[in-house]
Design a protein around this motif. Sequence first.
Motif, PDB file in Angstrom:
ATOM      1  N   LYS A   1     -10.565 -12.445 -11.163  1.00 31.37           N
ATOM      2  CA  LYS A   1     -10.923 -10.941 -11.199  1.00 31.37           C
ATOM      3  C   LYS A   1     -10.031 -10.173 -10.360  1.00 31.37           C
ATOM      4  O   LYS A   1      -9.922  -9.018 -10.682  1.00 31.37           O
ATOM      5  N   LEU A   2      -9.523 -10.547  -9.102  1.00 31.30           N
ATOM      6  CA  LEU A   2      -8.747  -9.766  -8.197  1.00 31.30           C
ATOM      7  C   LEU A   2      -7.297 -10.166  -8.295  1.00 31.30           C
ATOM      8  O   LEU A   2      -6.406  -9.305  -8.636  1.00 31.30           O
ATOM      9  N   GLY A   3      -6.887 -11.259  -7.895  1.00 29.58           N
ATOM     10  CA  GLY A   3      -5.777 -11.661  -7.905  1.00 29.58           C
ATOM     11  C   GLY A   3      -4.922 -10.919  -6.352  1.00 29.58           C
ATOM     12  O   GLY A   3      -5.816 -10.268  -5.830  1.00 29.58           O
ATOM     13  N   ALA A   4      -3.737 -11.263  -6.172  1.00 36.41           N
ATOM     14  CA  ALA A   4      -3.139 -10.538  -5.222  1.00 36.41           C
ATOM     15  C   ALA A   4      -2.651  -9.245  -5.488  1.00 36.41           C
ATOM     16  O   ALA A   4      -2.530  -8.636  -6.738  1.00 36.41           O
ATOM     17  N   PRO A   5      -2.639  -8.166  -4.523  1.00 38.66           N
ATOM     18  CA  PRO A   5      -2.048  -6.825  -4.931  1.00 38.66           C
ATOM     19  C   PRO A   5      -0.581  -7.096  -5.625  1.00 38.66           C
ATOM     20  O   PRO A   5       0.129  -7.856  -4.920  1.00 38.66           O
ATOM     21  N   GLY A   6      -0.284  -6.456  -6.613  1.00 37.96           N
ATOM     22  CA  GLY A   6       0.865  -6.422  -7.308  1.00 37.96           C
ATOM     23  C   GLY A   6       1.158  -7.676  -8.244  1.00 37.96           C
ATOM     24  O   GLY A   6       2.257  -7.971  -8.555  1.00 37.96           O
ATOM     25  N   ARG A   7       0.076  -8.557  -8.408  1.00 36.64           N
ATOM     26  CA  ARG A   7       0.091  -9.686  -9.091  1.00 36.64           C
ATOM     27  C   ARG A   7      -0.950  -9.454 -10.206  1.00 36.64           C
ATOM     28  O   ARG A   7      -1.965  -8.817 -10.070  1.00 36.64           O
ATOM     29  N   PHE A   8      -0.635 -10.175 -11.493  1.00 38.96           N
ATOM     30  CA  PHE A   8      -1.795 -10.172 -12.505  1.00 38.96           C
ATOM     31  C   PHE A   8      -3.236 -10.587 -11.963  1.00 38.96           C
ATOM     32  O   PHE A   8      -3.240 -11.558 -11.133  1.00 38.96           O
TER      33      PHE A   8
ATOM     34  N   PHE B   1      -3.616  -7.288 -11.581  1.00 44.38           N
ATOM     35  CA  PHE B   1      -3.385  -6.035 -11.022  1.00 44.38           C
ATOM     36  C   PHE B   1      -4.622  -5.023 -10.616  1.00 44.38           C
ATOM     37  O   PHE B   1      -4.448  -3.988 -10.368  1.00 44.38           O
ATOM     38  N   THR B   2      -5.803  -5.759 -10.510  1.00 44.77           N
ATOM     39  CA  THR B   2      -7.112  -5.038 -10.143  1.00 44.77           C
ATOM     40  C   THR B   2      -6.934  -4.370  -8.882  1.00 44.77           C
ATOM     41  O   THR B   2      -7.426  -3.071  -8.415  1.00 44.77           O
ATOM     42  N   ARG B   3      -6.094  -4.873  -7.905  1.00 46.58           N
ATOM     43  CA  ARG B   3      -5.847  -4.572  -6.474  1.00 46.58           C
ATOM     44  C   ARG B   3      -4.855  -3.440  -6.492  1.00 46.58           C
ATOM     45  O   ARG B   3      -4.358  -3.056  -5.288  1.00 46.58           O
ATOM     46  N   GLY B   4      -4.162  -3.080  -7.348  1.00 46.44           N
ATOM     47  CA  GLY B   4      -2.928  -2.245  -7.278  1.00 46.44           C
ATOM     48  C   GLY B   4      -1.527  -2.890  -8.015  1.00 46.44           C
ATOM     49  O   GLY B   4      -1.475  -4.151  -8.107  1.00 46.44           O
ATOM     50  N   VAL B   5      -0.922  -2.086  -8.467  1.00 49.56           N
ATOM     51  CA  VAL B   5       0.449  -2.422  -9.244  1.00 49.56           C
ATOM     52  C   VAL B   5       1.592  -3.102  -8.109  1.00 49.56           C
ATOM     53  O   VAL B   5       2.309  -3.721  -8.687  1.00 49.56           O
ATOM     54  N   TYR B   6       1.417  -2.665  -7.052  1.00 47.92           N
ATOM     55  CA  TYR B   6       2.506  -3.007  -6.147  1.00 47.92           C
ATOM     56  C   TYR B   6       1.862  -3.789  -4.863  1.00 47.92           C
ATOM     57  O   TYR B   6       0.922  -3.353  -4.359  1.00 47.92           O
ATOM     58  N   PRO B   7       2.674  -4.716  -4.241  1.00 43.44           N
ATOM     59  CA  PRO B   7       2.027  -5.559  -3.105  1.00 43.44           C
ATOM     60  C   PRO B   7       1.701  -4.421  -2.004  1.00 43.44           C
ATOM     61  O   PRO B   7       0.683  -4.913  -1.338  1.00 43.44           O
ATOM     62  N   SER B   8       2.244  -3.865  -1.539  1.00 41.68           N
ATOM     63  CA  SER B   8       2.067  -2.987  -0.603  1.00 41.68           C
ATOM     64  C   SER B   8       1.527  -1.824  -0.668  1.00 41.68           C
ATOM     65  O   SER B   8       1.046  -1.077   0.300  1.00 41.68           O
ATOM     66  N   MET B   9       1.733  -1.385  -1.956  1.00 37.62           N
ATOM     67  CA  MET B   9       0.872   0.014  -2.349  1.00 37.62           C
ATOM     68  C   MET B   9       1.116   0.881  -0.989  1.00 37.62           C
ATOM     69  O   MET B   9       2.352   1.361  -1.034  1.00 37.62           O
ATOM     70  N   TYR B  10       0.197   1.735  -0.678  1.00 35.80           N
ATOM     71  CA  TYR B  10       0.792   3.033   0.349  1.00 35.80           C
ATOM     72  C   TYR B  10       1.084   2.748   1.688  1.00 35.80           C
ATOM     73  O   TYR B  10       1.507   3.573   2.403  1.00 35.80           O
ATOM     74  N   THR B  11       0.990   1.146   1.891  1.00 29.36           N
ATOM     75  CA  THR B  11       1.377   0.976   3.351  1.00 29.36           C
ATOM     76  C   THR B  11       2.916   1.059   3.619  1.00 29.36           C
ATOM     77  O   THR B  11       3.354   1.300   4.724  1.00 29.36           O
ATOM     78  N   GLY B  12       3.713   0.900   2.329  1.00 24.89           N
ATOM     79  CA  GLY B  12       5.007   1.259   2.478  1.00 24.89           C
ATOM     80  C   GLY B  12       5.202   2.666   2.418  1.00 24.89           C
ATOM     81  O   GLY B  12       6.142   3.517   3.292  1.00 24.89           O
ATOM     82  N   ARG B  13       4.870   3.520   1.478  1.00 24.31           N
ATOM     83  CA  ARG B  13       5.044   4.902   1.355  1.00 24.31           C
ATOM     84  C   ARG B  13       3.642   5.475   0.341  1.00 24.31           C
ATOM     85  O   ARG B  13       3.596   4.888  -0.310  1.00 24.31           O
ATOM     86  N   PRO B  14       3.576   6.678   0.809  1.00 26.12           N
ATOM     87  CA  PRO B  14       2.283   7.111  -0.139  1.00 26.12           C
ATOM     88  C   PRO B  14       2.684   7.537  -1.525  1.00 26.12           C
ATOM     89  O   PRO B  14       3.735   7.327  -1.939  1.00 26.12           O
ATOM     90  N   TRP B  15       1.560   7.776  -2.230  1.00 32.06           N
ATOM     91  CA  TRP B  15       1.852   8.042  -3.573  1.00 32.06           C
ATOM     92  C   TRP B  15       2.715   9.453  -3.813  1.00 32.06           C
ATOM     93  O   TRP B  15       2.939  10.287  -3.009  1.00 32.06           O
ATOM     94  N   THR B  16       3.318   9.581  -5.125  1.00 31.62           N
ATOM     95  CA  THR B  16       4.083  10.881  -5.412  1.00 31.62           C
ATOM     96  C   THR B  16       3.020  11.950  -5.513  1.00 31.62           C
ATOM     97  O   THR B  16       2.046  11.970  -6.199  1.00 31.62           O
ATOM     98  N   MET B  17       3.448  12.908  -4.530  1.00 25.69           N
ATOM     99  CA  MET B  17       2.511  14.311  -4.646  1.00 25.69           C
ATOM    100  C   MET B  17       3.066  15.196  -5.409  1.00 25.69           C
ATOM    101  O   MET B  17       4.152  15.875  -5.308  1.00 25.69           O
TER     102      MET B  17
END
Length: 528
Positions: free
Chosen positions: A30-37, A39-55
């Motif tokens: 159901k979850l998998g790892a972030p950035g992995r199929f 993609f429940t947890r997000g499409v990128y492994p680090s999400m906002y820990t690297g940089r925030p979303w585009t504002m």
Amino acid sequence: MGSLAHSESGLPIQPVYDAGTPADFDADTKLGAPGRFPFTRGVYPSMYTGRPWTMRQYAGFGTAKESNERYHELVGAGTGGLSVAFDLPTQMGYDSDEAIAQGEVGKVGVAIDSIQDMRTLFRGLPLDKVSTSMTINAPASTLLLLYQLVAAEQGVPGNLLTGTIQNDVLKEYIARGTYIFPPKQSLRLISDTFAYCHRELPRWNTISISGYHMAEAGATPAQEIAFTLANAKEYVRAALAAGLDVDDFAPRLSFFFVARTTLLEEIAKFRAARRIWARVMREEFGAQNPKSQMLRFHTQTAGVQLTAQQPEVNLVRVALQGLGAVLGGTQSLHTNSYDEAIALPTQKAARLALRTQQVIAYETDVTKTVDPFAGSYFMESMTDELEAAVLELMQAVEDRGGAVAAIEQGFQKSEIERSAYLIAQEIDNKERTVVGVNTFVLDEEEPYEPLRVDPQIEFDQQERLAALRRDRDNDALERALDALRTAAQGTENVLPAIREALRGHATVGEVSHALRDVWGVHVPHDTF
């Protein structure tokens, strides 16, 4: 204990969730790892820990010059992405001097009639550094080509341009009405845009498949996701039928959703949507590239939930909505201004909306970890239940022959209208609380001075158009428009012919009329 509460989608919400809910929960599946199929947890492994979303801040009103000044202010305030609002005539493929445009020029967005307006709109802005989103649908290819031509004049090649065109006409037949051509021809134009951008603008998002407008029309979260993904499947099928390979165009698909004040269900909605789309792309369409399986999306806070009464309360609503979008893993976000229920936002209100995002990004701790709700008894239960509700609705669309056939039968529109009616009833009956509207009201509202659009704008725009038509080479232009009609009659990609006509100072209306000559216009079905 009283009766159960229910979510916006009508799903029951238990007062307490504990171990065993959801039943038989398998985190790996159901979850998998972030950035992995899947993609429940997000499409990128680090999400906002690297940089925030585009504002992003959605702007555009009156003339291209005024909008350009607003864009410079927003970029100066720290905006990394611009979102362009176009006026109604531009959205419908009409020029500012056409009779049908009278009284609407520059009202709900900026009027763009030709390459001259597009030059003015983006003068002095670093198009190789900012990402530009254009909320335009039926004439999306035309506006994108104008943007490409202006960028080339600035020395910026197509492979450096980043941004998104909405280009999602199916939802126009369902919820908004700014369509031009019949569905089949609209899908042809969209497929041509996919192919053109794959060659010429490889970093551009060629479509933003939108649930936002359906939500604004009254769709529940489940309906919003189901009907959006059903439309997306129709676009994928159209592109495949045109001979494109799924992994050539699918990585550039993007989506556009709403964020309501019911932030827990909204977080679950975004997580369920990613999981469903990943499986659709891999299992139904055979996409192998992980980027083809990712549901990347832009979010806008819910305009329909803003109130004209006590408008400052909208600041609180927008902050909660924006937080829900971020916790749900959005890739970019537009926060509405608190005064948008009254008129176009003032400069101060637009700046406060951006500051709301910046507070979420830099003063809270939500960017420090990926998907903080993962494993929550409630969140995983709601995500599963929403997924099931969405899949049931998607199957109902498939049973009617797919999104276009269901649109022609009025299915999605009638389902959304039923939901909107129930919401209106609940507000009228005070079963649904709207602060400042049906509870906690003031005897007298404080005065508010809205931003007003000068009616002189329409006259000035018409004067510029008259000068354009007088000074250009009209014989050469007519040859270019004839070449466009010929391309539209055949099977070749029409975008190069549109580009050459625009280069010769064709207007948005002239390009749209040339295509109308060949393709006709959409006439709504009687059941709409």
